[in-house]
Design a protein around this motif. Structure first.
Motif, PDB file in Angstrom:
ATOM      1  N   ALA A   1       0.812  -1.211   0.000  1.00 42.95           N
ATOM      2  CA  ALA A   1       0.000   0.000   0.000  1.00 42.95           C
ATOM      3  C   ALA A   1       0.849   1.266   0.000  1.00 42.95           C
ATOM      4  CB  ALA A   1      -0.936   0.002   1.209  1.00 42.95           C
ATOM      5  N   CYS A   2       1.831   1.366   0.900  1.00 39.13           N
ATOM      6  CA  CYS A   2       2.600   2.618   1.038  1.00 39.13           C
ATOM      7  C   CYS A   2       4.006   2.533   0.448  1.00 39.13           C
ATOM      8  CB  CYS A   2       2.659   3.037   2.498  1.00 39.13           C
ATOM      9  SG  CYS A   2       3.719   2.007   3.532  1.00 39.13           S
ATOM     10  N   GLU A   3       4.434   1.341   0.022  1.00 42.73           N
ATOM     11  CA  GLU A   3       5.747   1.113  -0.589  1.00 42.73           C
ATOM     12  C   GLU A   3       6.921   1.317   0.370  1.00 42.73           C
ATOM     13  OE1 GLU A   3       6.261  -0.213  -3.642  1.00 42.73           O
ATOM     14  OE2 GLU A   3       4.081  -0.342  -3.813  1.00 42.73           O
ATOM     15  N   LYS A   4       6.658   1.434   1.674  1.00 43.13           N
ATOM     16  CA  LYS A   4       7.747   1.549   2.646  1.00 43.13           C
ATOM     17  C   LYS A   4       8.118   0.161   3.135  1.00 43.13           C
ATOM     18  CE  LYS A   4       6.498   6.175   4.156  1.00 43.13           C
ATOM     19  NZ  LYS A   4       6.019   7.003   5.256  1.00 43.13           N
ATOM     20  N   THR A   5       9.252   0.042   3.784  1.00 46.41           N
ATOM     21  CA  THR A   5       9.742  -1.243   4.267  1.00 46.41           C
ATOM     22  C   THR A   5       8.828  -1.793   5.357  1.00 46.41           C
ATOM     23  OG1 THR A   5      12.006  -0.582   3.781  1.00 46.41           O
ATOM     24  CG2 THR A   5      11.718  -2.430   5.281  1.00 46.41           C
ATOM     25  N   VAL A   6       8.529  -3.082   5.229  1.00 48.08           N
ATOM     26  CA  VAL A   6       7.703  -3.768   6.229  1.00 48.08           C
ATOM     27  C   VAL A   6       8.615  -4.717   6.981  1.00 48.08           C
ATOM     28  CG1 VAL A   6       5.724  -5.277   6.603  1.00 48.08           C
ATOM     29  CG2 VAL A   6       5.723  -3.702   4.679  1.00 48.08           C
ATOM     30  N   TYR A   7       8.768  -4.500   8.286  1.00 48.55           N
ATOM     31  CA  TYR A   7       9.574  -5.376   9.111  1.00 48.55           C
ATOM     32  C   TYR A   7       8.713  -6.541   9.602  1.00 48.55           C
ATOM     33  CZ  TYR A   7      12.888  -1.627   8.730  1.00 48.55           C
ATOM     34  OH  TYR A   7      13.748  -0.695   8.225  1.00 48.55           O
ATOM     35  N   HIS A   8       9.352  -7.622   9.929  1.00 46.79           N
ATOM     36  CA  HIS A   8       8.659  -8.868  10.260  1.00 46.79           C
ATOM     37  C   HIS A   8       7.609  -8.714  11.369  1.00 46.79           C
ATOM     38  CE1 HIS A   8       8.026 -13.139  10.427  1.00 46.79           C
ATOM     39  NE2 HIS A   8       8.272 -13.143  11.730  1.00 46.79           N
ATOM     40  N   ALA A   9       7.891  -7.923  12.383  1.00 49.71           N
ATOM     41  CA  ALA A   9       6.985  -7.774  13.529  1.00 49.71           C
ATOM     42  C   ALA A   9       5.675  -7.090  13.152  1.00 49.71           C
ATOM     43  CB  ALA A   9       7.671  -6.987  14.642  1.00 49.71           C
ATOM     44  N   GLU A  10       5.658  -6.324  12.068  1.00 54.56           N
ATOM     45  CA  GLU A  10       4.457  -5.595  11.676  1.00 54.56           C
ATOM     46  C   GLU A  10       3.890  -6.079  10.336  1.00 54.56           C
ATOM     47  OE1 GLU A  10       5.641  -1.505  11.317  1.00 54.56           O
ATOM     48  OE2 GLU A  10       7.174  -1.955   9.836  1.00 54.56           O
ATOM     49  N   GLU A  11       4.320  -7.255   9.895  1.00 53.28           N
ATOM     50  CA  GLU A  11       3.978  -7.725   8.559  1.00 53.28           C
ATOM     51  C   GLU A  11       2.702  -8.566   8.536  1.00 53.28           C
ATOM     52  OE1 GLU A  11       6.311  -9.921   4.916  1.00 53.28           O
ATOM     53  OE2 GLU A  11       6.756 -10.559   6.953  1.00 53.28           O
ATOM     54  N   ILE A  12       1.857  -8.272   7.551  1.00 52.11           N
ATOM     55  CA  ILE A  12       0.708  -9.107   7.219  1.00 52.11           C
ATOM     56  C   ILE A  12       0.861  -9.467   5.748  1.00 52.11           C
ATOM     57  CG2 ILE A  12      -1.793  -9.188   6.919  1.00 52.11           C
ATOM     58  CD1 ILE A  12      -2.088  -7.266   9.214  1.00 52.11           C
TER      59      ILE A  12
ATOM     60  N   CYS B   1      -1.619  -0.486   7.262  1.00 51.56           N
ATOM     61  CA  CYS B   1      -1.925  -0.274   5.839  1.00 51.56           C
ATOM     62  C   CYS B   1      -2.846  -1.345   5.270  1.00 51.56           C
ATOM     63  CB  CYS B   1      -0.635  -0.254   5.013  1.00 51.56           C
ATOM     64  SG  CYS B   1       0.435   1.147   5.361  1.00 51.56           S
ATOM     65  N   PHE B   2      -3.166  -2.356   6.068  1.00 47.65           N
ATOM     66  CA  PHE B   2      -3.991  -3.467   5.597  1.00 47.65           C
ATOM     67  C   PHE B   2      -5.459  -3.040   5.670  1.00 47.65           C
ATOM     68  CE2 PHE B   2      -5.405  -8.040   5.845  1.00 47.65           C
ATOM     69  CZ  PHE B   2      -4.897  -8.400   4.612  1.00 47.65           C
ATOM     70  N   LEU B   3      -5.837  -2.147   4.736  1.00 47.05           N
ATOM     71  CA  LEU B   3      -7.162  -1.524   4.698  1.00 47.05           C
ATOM     72  C   LEU B   3      -7.822  -1.761   3.344  1.00 47.05           C
ATOM     73  CD1 LEU B   3      -6.076   1.968   6.092  1.00 47.05           C
ATOM     74  CD2 LEU B   3      -7.106   0.105   7.399  1.00 47.05           C
ATOM     75  N   CYS B   4      -9.157  -1.762   3.339  1.00 46.90           N
ATOM     76  CA  CYS B   4      -9.910  -1.869   2.089  1.00 46.90           C
ATOM     77  C   CYS B   4      -9.570  -0.672   1.216  1.00 46.90           C
ATOM     78  CB  CYS B   4     -11.408  -1.904   2.398  1.00 46.90           C
ATOM     79  SG  CYS B   4     -12.452  -1.866   0.919  1.00 46.90           S
ATOM     80  N   MET B   5      -9.312  -0.917  -0.061  1.00 52.48           N
ATOM     81  CA  MET B   5      -8.939   0.160  -0.978  1.00 52.48           C
ATOM     82  C   MET B   5     -10.106   1.093  -1.277  1.00 52.48           C
ATOM     83  SD  MET B   5      -6.378  -1.749  -3.610  1.00 52.48           S
ATOM     84  CE  MET B   5      -5.678  -0.234  -4.219  1.00 52.48           C
ATOM     85  N   ALA B   6     -11.342   0.680  -0.989  1.00 52.64           N
ATOM     86  CA  ALA B   6     -12.496   1.520  -1.279  1.00 52.64           C
ATOM     87  C   ALA B   6     -12.995   2.260  -0.039  1.00 52.64           C
ATOM     88  CB  ALA B   6     -13.616   0.677  -1.871  1.00 52.64           C
ATOM     89  N   CYS B   7     -13.327   1.527   1.018  1.00 45.96           N
ATOM     90  CA  CYS B   7     -13.949   2.155   2.198  1.00 45.96           C
ATOM     91  C   CYS B   7     -12.964   2.403   3.331  1.00 45.96           C
ATOM     92  CB  CYS B   7     -15.118   1.311   2.690  1.00 45.96           C
ATOM     93  SG  CYS B   7     -14.644  -0.263   3.429  1.00 45.96           S
TER      94      CYS B   7
END
Length: 194
Positions: A12-23, A34-40
């Motif tokens: 979604a944001c193109e920034k680095t995702v570290y393991h502890a915060e990764e989905i 950043c794990f949000l619906c692209m519409a709502c």
């Protein structure tokens, strides 16, 4: 550009995702935030996400954008969904024909009968709705009416028995309808005749 010590890039944001915060979803990594619906923009999890190529949506928005269109789709059987998703910024694919009326005629009396024809509790005679229904003896009962007809004990599937349309706990059933005689029904001693 080399990835110096960081994790994958967020879808979604193109920034680095570290393991502890990764989905991870659909082979891509996302920050939890950043794990949000692209519409709502509703927060998603593994049970509510629907992925389409590189896009992620909640199941509702996914259905509005990519699901079937027309009568009987979107809100349940027999309903016309007029929600186009415009308020969510969804550009729905045009060209799918929407019939002016249902191809199957609806009979108002059958529909009214289904609404009125609600199961009745054998104990109290009142309507039993799905939220309060317990099945016993092949009939629907209220949770509060699902009791032994003799002692009034609350019943469960493990201790219920039925006879002639009535419910009993196993103890009352054995005392009243079980076999009689020595060794049955609580007789423990044989009285000797003198």
């Amino acid at each position: 550009m080399p990835n110096w010590g960081g994790g994958a890039k967020c879808g979604a944001c193109e920034k680095t995702v570290y393991h502890a915060e990764e989905i991870q979803c659909n082979g891509r990594s996302f920050h939890k935030s950043c794990f949000l619906c692209m519409a709502c923009r509703k927060a998603l999890d593994s049970t509510t996400v629907a992925a389409h190529e590189s896009e992620i949506y909640c199941k509702t928005c996914y259905g509005r954008k990519y699901g079937p269109k027309g009568v009987g789709f979107g809100q349940g059987a027999g309903c016309l969904s007029t929600d186009t998703g415009d308020h969510l910024g969804l550009n729905l694919q045009q060209g799918s024909p929407k019939p002016a009326h249902s191809s199957t005629p609806t009979n108002a009396s059958k529909f009214a009968k289904k609404i009125v024809d609600v199961d009745k509790c054998p104990r109290c005679g009142k309507s039993v709705y799905a939220a309060e229904k317990i099945m016993g003896g092949g009939k629907p009962w209220h949770k509060t009416c699902f009791r032994c007809a003799i002692c009034g004990k609350s019943l469960e599937s493990t201790n219920v028995t039925d006879k002639d349309g009535e419910l009993y706990c196993k103890v009352c059933y054995a005392k009243n309808f079980g076999p009689k005689g020595i060794g049955f029904g609580g007789l423990t001693q044989v009285e000797k005749k003198e």
